[in-house]
Structure formats: C-alpha cells, structure tokens
Design a protein around this motif. Structure first.
Motif, PDB file in Angstrom:
ATOM      1  N   SER A 367       0.798  -1.225   0.000  1.00 30.47           N
ATOM      2  CA  SER A 367       0.000   0.000   0.000  1.00 30.47           C
ATOM      3  C   SER A 367       0.835   1.281   0.000  1.00 30.47           C
ATOM      4  N   GLY A 368       2.024   1.258   0.538  1.00 29.38           N
ATOM      5  CA  GLY A 368       2.810   2.487   0.630  1.00 29.38           C
ATOM      6  C   GLY A 368       3.831   2.662  -0.472  1.00 29.38           C
ATOM      7  N   MET A 369       3.819   1.789  -1.464  1.00 34.00           N
ATOM      8  CA  MET A 369       4.845   1.835  -2.501  1.00 34.00           C
ATOM      9  C   MET A 369       4.406   2.713  -3.669  1.00 34.00           C
ATOM     10  N   GLY A 370       5.392   3.338  -4.303  1.00 33.88           N
ATOM     11  CA  GLY A 370       5.132   4.074  -5.528  1.00 33.88           C
ATOM     12  C   GLY A 370       4.898   3.119  -6.683  1.00 33.88           C
ATOM     13  N   ALA A 371       4.503   3.654  -7.843  1.00 36.78           N
ATOM     14  CA  ALA A 371       4.144   2.816  -8.988  1.00 36.78           C
ATOM     15  C   ALA A 371       5.305   1.930  -9.440  1.00 36.78           C
ATOM     16  N   ARG A 372       6.495   2.506  -9.545  1.00 30.15           N
ATOM     17  CA  ARG A 372       7.635   1.718 -10.008  1.00 30.15           C
ATOM     18  C   ARG A 372       8.030   0.657  -8.979  1.00 30.15           C
ATOM     19  N   GLU A 373       8.084   1.051  -7.718  1.00 29.27           N
ATOM     20  CA  GLU A 373       8.443   0.100  -6.665  1.00 29.27           C
ATOM     21  C   GLU A 373       7.405  -1.016  -6.566  1.00 29.27           C
ATOM     22  N   ARG A 374       6.123  -0.668  -6.765  1.00 27.71           N
ATOM     23  CA  ARG A 374       5.060  -1.674  -6.697  1.00 27.71           C
ATOM     24  C   ARG A 374       5.168  -2.671  -7.846  1.00 27.71           C
ATOM     25  N   ASP A 375       5.527  -2.189  -9.055  1.00 28.91           N
ATOM     26  CA  ASP A 375       5.691  -3.093 -10.194  1.00 28.91           C
ATOM     27  C   ASP A 375       6.807  -4.095  -9.941  1.00 28.91           C
ATOM     28  N   VAL A 376       7.912  -3.619  -9.370  1.00 31.38           N
ATOM     29  CA  VAL A 376       9.027  -4.524  -9.059  1.00 31.38           C
ATOM     30  C   VAL A 376       8.596  -5.562  -8.024  1.00 31.38           C
ATOM     31  N   ALA A 377       7.860  -5.114  -7.000  1.00 30.46           N
ATOM     32  CA  ALA A 377       7.405  -6.034  -5.952  1.00 30.46           C
ATOM     33  C   ALA A 377       6.441  -7.077  -6.516  1.00 30.46           C
ATOM     34  N   LEU A 378       5.549  -6.675  -7.401  1.00 30.63           N
ATOM     35  CA  LEU A 378       4.598  -7.619  -7.997  1.00 30.63           C
ATOM     36  C   LEU A 378       5.316  -8.655  -8.853  1.00 30.63           C
ATOM     37  N   ARG A 379       6.344  -8.247  -9.569  1.00 29.71           N
ATOM     38  CA  ARG A 379       7.114  -9.216 -10.359  1.00 29.71           C
ATOM     39  C   ARG A 379       7.815 -10.216  -9.447  1.00 29.71           C
ATOM     40  N   THR A 380       8.327  -9.720  -8.313  1.00 28.02           N
ATOM     41  CA  THR A 380       8.972 -10.617  -7.351  1.00 28.02           C
ATOM     42  C   THR A 380       7.973 -11.607  -6.784  1.00 28.02           C
ATOM     43  N   VAL A 381       6.781 -11.138  -6.425  1.00 26.47           N
ATOM     44  CA  VAL A 381       5.740 -12.021  -5.888  1.00 26.47           C
ATOM     45  C   VAL A 381       5.354 -13.084  -6.910  1.00 26.47           C
ATOM     46  N   ARG A 382       5.170 -12.688  -8.171  1.00 28.54           N
ATOM     47  CA  ARG A 382       4.822 -13.662  -9.211  1.00 28.54           C
ATOM     48  C   ARG A 382       5.922 -14.708  -9.391  1.00 28.54           C
ATOM     49  N   LEU A 383       7.182 -14.265  -9.296  1.00 26.55           N
ATOM     50  CA  LEU A 383       8.301 -15.199  -9.439  1.00 26.55           C
ATOM     51  C   LEU A 383       8.304 -16.220  -8.301  1.00 26.55           C
ATOM     52  N   VAL A 384       8.064 -15.764  -7.082  1.00 27.85           N
ATOM     53  CA  VAL A 384       8.020 -16.682  -5.937  1.00 27.85           C
ATOM     54  C   VAL A 384       6.876 -17.676  -6.103  1.00 27.85           C
ATOM     55  N   ARG A 385       5.738 -17.196  -6.583  1.00 27.67           N
ATOM     56  CA  ARG A 385       4.584 -18.087  -6.783  1.00 27.67           C
ATOM     57  C   ARG A 385       4.876 -19.115  -7.877  1.00 27.67           C
ATOM     58  N   GLU A 386       5.586 -18.705  -8.930  1.00 30.29           N
ATOM     59  CA  GLU A 386       5.938 -19.648  -9.989  1.00 30.29           C
ATOM     60  C   GLU A 386       6.862 -20.746  -9.475  1.00 30.29           C
ATOM     61  N   ARG A 387       7.649 -20.424  -8.471  1.00 29.68           N
ATOM     62  CA  ARG A 387       8.548 -21.419  -7.876  1.00 29.68           C
ATOM     63  C   ARG A 387       7.856 -22.267  -6.816  1.00 29.68           C
ATOM     64  N   GLY A 388       6.570 -22.051  -6.627  1.00 27.06           N
ATOM     65  CA  GLY A 388       5.802 -22.879  -5.697  1.00 27.06           C
ATOM     66  C   GLY A 388       5.542 -22.245  -4.350  1.00 27.06           C
ATOM     67  N   GLY A 389       6.044 -21.048  -4.115  1.00 27.49           N
ATOM     68  CA  GLY A 389       5.817 -20.393  -2.829  1.00 27.49           C
ATOM     69  C   GLY A 389       4.421 -19.815  -2.739  1.00 27.49           C
ATOM     70  N   SER A 390       3.892 -19.784  -1.528  1.00 27.22           N
ATOM     71  CA  SER A 390       2.548 -19.236  -1.289  1.00 27.22           C
ATOM     72  C   SER A 390       2.688 -17.799  -0.799  1.00 27.22           C
ATOM     73  N   VAL A 391       2.469 -16.848  -1.716  1.00 25.48           N
ATOM     74  CA  VAL A 391       2.600 -15.427  -1.398  1.00 25.48           C
ATOM     75  C   VAL A 391       1.417 -14.699  -2.007  1.00 25.48           C
ATOM     76  N   ARG A 392       0.861 -13.768  -1.236  1.00 23.80           N
ATOM     77  CA  ARG A 392      -0.228 -12.936  -1.716  1.00 23.80           C
ATOM     78  C   ARG A 392       0.161 -11.475  -1.540  1.00 23.80           C
ATOM     79  N   ALA A 393      -0.222 -10.634  -2.496  1.00 26.83           N
ATOM     80  CA  ALA A 393       0.044  -9.197  -2.424  1.00 26.83           C
ATOM     81  C   ALA A 393      -1.258  -8.457  -2.161  1.00 26.83           C
TER      82      ALA A 393
END
Length: 406
Positions: A367-393
């Motif tokens: 919630s407190g991230m700027g647009a660019r920082e949020r995009d990077v975080a979402l890509r990281t979350v998707r990568l963790v989920r692709e590797r089988g990790g359970s993460v929600r944003a």
C-alpha cells in the motif's frame, strides 16, 4: 503532555517596572507634586493588576464538547471550546494552550490568545480527522491568565479527551492461503501435521532422538526393550501469524497508512482462522502474543482493542522474531504466515522452501509503494509463486478482502 508551572514570574518586565518606578521616585523628589501622583499610581498599579487577575481566575469558565466519544477510523470529530468571564471588571490577556496529538504526532491545534470581554462567550471549533488507528489526545493543556504588566501569570490545569481509534475489521469469506502454503484444517479438511497425544497409532522400538516422555514403560517390561508410542497427526495443526513491525524513523501519513494496512490484514486473518476453529497465534516484535484455541469473540475483541498499541519500531526481521519466540510455544508454530510491508528475500526464500510441506506463506502489503516500486514487488511475488511459494500481495487497505480472497 507538557506540564506548566502554576505561577510564572517574568524577571524582564519586573526589572523594567523597577527601573521606571525609580525614575518616577527621583522625579517626584525633585520636580514636584505631579510626579508624586504618578509615582503613587504606578506603585499601586501592580496590586490592582493582581487583584483583577485573581478575580478573572475565580470567574473564568470554560466548556469542552466533542461530537463523538468513540470515533471510528476515517471519521471526524468536531471539538468545541467555549470560554466566558462572568464579571464586569476588565481582565488581562488569556492564552488557551491546546493539545492535539496522535501517537506523538501533532494534529495542528494552535494556541488561542484573547482578551475576554465582560459577560461575553467565546466559542472555537476544530475538526479533528481520524484517518489512522491509534490514541488521539485532544483538548486543553492549560489556561494561562496574565496580569496587565505581563510579569506575573497563572496557569490553570485543564483536561483533554483521549480517543482510541481501532482498525477496521475486514470480513474474509475464503482465502486461498488456507489451501496453498498453510497446512491448517478448515471445515471439510481431514489432514494435519502436529502430533495429537489423544490419537495413539502404534508402538515402535526406541531410537536415539525420540522423546522420552513417549516411552511406554509397561511394554518395556513386557518386551524387554524400550518402545515409544507414535500418534496420528491432529486435524488442527494451527497457524502462527507473524507481523513485521519494522518501522520507518520518519513518521508521516504514508508510513501510518502502511502500518494500518498491515494491522488490518492481521485482524482479518485472525478473525477468519479463529472463527473457523483453527488454533491461531499472533506474534511480532513488541507485541504481546495472542493465542486463540478457536473461536472466542471476547478474546478477539480484546485483541482488536490491543492493536492501537502496536508500534512499528522494531529492527528485527519476522524470521528472527519467530525463532526467538518458538521456544516459548509449547504447541509449536504449526504453519507460519508472515505479514510484511517489505519485499524481504529471506521471507520469500522461506516460502519457496516450504512449498511442499508445512511451512510458510506470506502476505505482502504494497500500500505504501510508488508505482515503479510496486511493479518490481509484484514481479517478485509472481516469481516466488511460480517457484511454488505461497505469497499474496495486498494493494491497499481498501482491497484487503478482495486481494486475500482470490
């Protein structure tokens, strides 16, 4: 709250008064009756000023009112202060010292200076916004009544109202976290991973590392060798929610918004799991641990009220907090759910390692991230989920229910 002395004396005005009085005395001695009269009036003036100030103290009245005693997060409170002096005699200056704070942050209430007229009522209105959870203190800190010469003033103690603004309670009707990385038993599930000593399964020969308390001493006498009891797994292994309370030293509206969002995520998850009958534990650095054996509405209300005292001032990672507090948890941690506002590589690594067994999941508050920082975080979350990790944003406090339910 700042404390003020009951009586304050200003030496500068007193020194100036004494100097003028000395000049008038010398003038009266050499220049005649006019200066004698002025000297006498100037000598008596402080006594008259003190008398009028004491009368003002005795007859000054004030009243404070608030439009709500229990404001909710996001609401506004209208604060009204009324002051009057019930006397015909004049008075000196009056300063109304106001206090308005939220968790130590100033709400911007300025002091008020006035010269109250006889039998006239002065009213002042302030709108107090409550956009964040926490403890709000609003009202009068003190009333300062000054004499005409300004070298003596009296401070009357006053009172201020304390408001406790609690976080919102977001209802979750389902959450995929219970199906992905958390091995907890919700209605309809039959699996579990924690031993339940009420469910005896079999006996097996004792091996180094087995718990001595599980040795069957009666069978030891029969078999001639030690045997340990094994148990079935409980269908209620439980979940431990660990809140990341690492904070930003510079507090502003953005950081408060982030902190509130994390707390509301935890409150929503605790309500969801405990009402489902899952053993739920809440941990965090600087937080009193809460353990819910199942649904307990009164305990949940106590937990909800206690969240106003959660401060994000820690320097410990949630993983370190979990490790330090595990030894005090007799039932074990069960599945672990991290709620964090940072893209912490250690937490993501823990979620990936735990993908195939009871372990860790994470909810990342963006919630407190700027647009660019949020995009990077979402890509990281998707990568963790692709590797089988359970993460929600969670994108914002307004989308907690939606983001945790899909």
């Amino acid at each position: 709250m700042q404390r003020y002395r009951l009586v304050s004396v200003r030496m500068g005005p007193i020194a100036l008064y004494c100097f003028v009085l000395l000049i008038l005395y010398l003038s009266a001695a050499y220049l005649g009756p006019l200066f004698v009269f002025l000297f006498s009036v100037f000598l008596a003036a402080p006594i008259l000023s003190l008398l009028l100030t004491l009368i003002t103290l005795a007859l000054l009245k004030y009243h404070q009112s608030f439009s709500s005693d229990h404001p909710r997060k996001g609401e506004e409170v209208v604060y009204t202060l009324a002051v009057s002096k019930e006397a015909l005699l004049p008075s000196g200056a009056i300063r109304l010292r106001l206090i308005g704070t939220q968790q130590g942050m100033n709400l911007g209430l300025d002091d008020i200076d006035l010269y109250p007229s006889a039998n006239r009522r002065f009213a002042f209105n302030h709108t107090i916004k409550c956009p964040f959870r926490g403890v709000y203190v609003v009202g009068l800190a003190s009333i300062e009544v000054r004499g005409y010469f300004g070298w003596l003033s009296f401070n009357l103690p006053a009172w201020a109202r304390t408001f406790y603004v609690y976080p919102r309670i977001v209802e979750l009707h389902q959450t995929p976290l219970a199906e992905e990385g958390l091995t907890v038993s919700l209605p309809g599930a039959t699996h579990g991973t924690e031993e339940d000593i009420t469910l005896l399964e079999s006996l097996k020969p004792y091996a180094p590392g087995d718990q001595v308390r599980h040795i069957s001493w009666k069978k030891f006498a029969s078999f001639g060798f030690p045997a340990t009891r094994t148990y079935e797994s409980s269908a209620q292994p439980g979940v431990t929610i660990v809140l990341d309370t690492r904070g930003d030293p510079e507090k502003d509206e953005r950081t408060l918004e982030v902190e509130d969002c994390s707390v509301e995520i935890v409150v929503a998850l605790v309500k969801y799991f405990s009402e489902a009958g899952v053993r739920t534990t809440v941990l965090g650095d600087g937080i009193e641990p809460f353990i819910f054996a199942g649904r307990n509405d009164e305990q949940f209300r106590r937990f909800h009220r206690s969240t106003v005292s959660i401060f994000f001032e820690s320097e410990l990672s949630p993983l370190r907090v979990l490790e330090e507090q595990l030894h005090t948890m007799s039932a074990g941690a069960g599945s672990v759910l991290f709620v964090t506002h940072r893209t912490d590589p250690e937490i993501f690594e823990r979620c990936e390692r735990s993908a195939a067994r009871t372990g860790a999941s994470a909810v990342v508050n963006l919630s407190g991230m700027g647009a660019r920082e949020r995009d990077v975080a979402l890509r990281t979350v998707r990568l963790v989920r692709e590797r089988g990790g359970s993460v929600r944003a969670v994108m914002s406090a307004e989308t907690i229910g939606e983001d945790l339910s899909r």
